[in-house]
Design an enzyme around this catalytic site. Sequence first.
Site, PDB file in Angstrom:
ATOM      1  CG  HIS A 126      -0.295   0.087   2.533  1.00  0.00           C
ATOM      2  ND1 HIS A 126       0.148   1.267   3.074  1.00  0.00           N
ATOM      3  CD2 HIS A 126       0.000  -0.874   3.440  1.00  0.00           C
ATOM      4  CE1 HIS A 126       0.675   1.041   4.251  1.00  0.00           C
ATOM      5  NE2 HIS A 126       0.614  -0.256   4.504  1.00  0.00           N
TER       6      HIS A 126
ATOM      7  CB  CYS B 296       1.318  -3.631   5.334  1.00  0.00           C
ATOM      8  SG  CYS B 296      -0.327  -4.262   5.700  1.00  0.00           S
TER       9      CYS B 296
END
Length: 198
Positions: free
Chosen positions: A157, A173
């Site tokens: 992301h 992440c």
Amino acid sequence: MIRAFALLFAALTMLAGASQAQAQGFFQDFDSRDIMGGGPGFFRPGMPSGSSPIPRTTVMFNGDYAPGTIYISTAERRLYLVLGNGQAIRYGIGVGRDGFRWGGTHRISAKKEWPSWTPPAQMLRRRPDLPRHMSGGIDNPLGARAMYLGSTLYRIHGSNEPETIGQAVSSGCFRMTNEDVTDLYSRVRIGTPVIVRN
């Protein structure tokens, strides 16, 4: 009369200074690194995306992976998009901090522009002060784009904090600048294999 106005102006100036100091104190004390790997700037409106401290570049890449594959090296803190003919596009990324790094093979299961974010239960247990939901936008810790990895809680992301690229600060992440994640997003599709190596 002039003296009264001067006193009123001085009092208002002092109050404004105190409010600003309190606001600055909030942002200094609020460390959202436990959220997705960023600092207090996540919740400041209007922050620019900034450039990556690790420039995106095409490099030679030796690996037996099909063109279009994403290969992530958490040790290098780099993401490679395999082009074929021994080449790949290399991006700088932020990775999971100690205790949050992982490896494996997944596929991109969803792609979202300016995604909303709902912190998972285990993150809320660590940080009960977090919002229960955030709509997509410049303040959202997922940034401009997100690519979801299989049925995991992990994503590739964006981020509004380019200074964290190349660092091990997230909860697992992989974060990129908004500029780089938008570029990668435009090049991959749902079903793209993602190989993560420590």
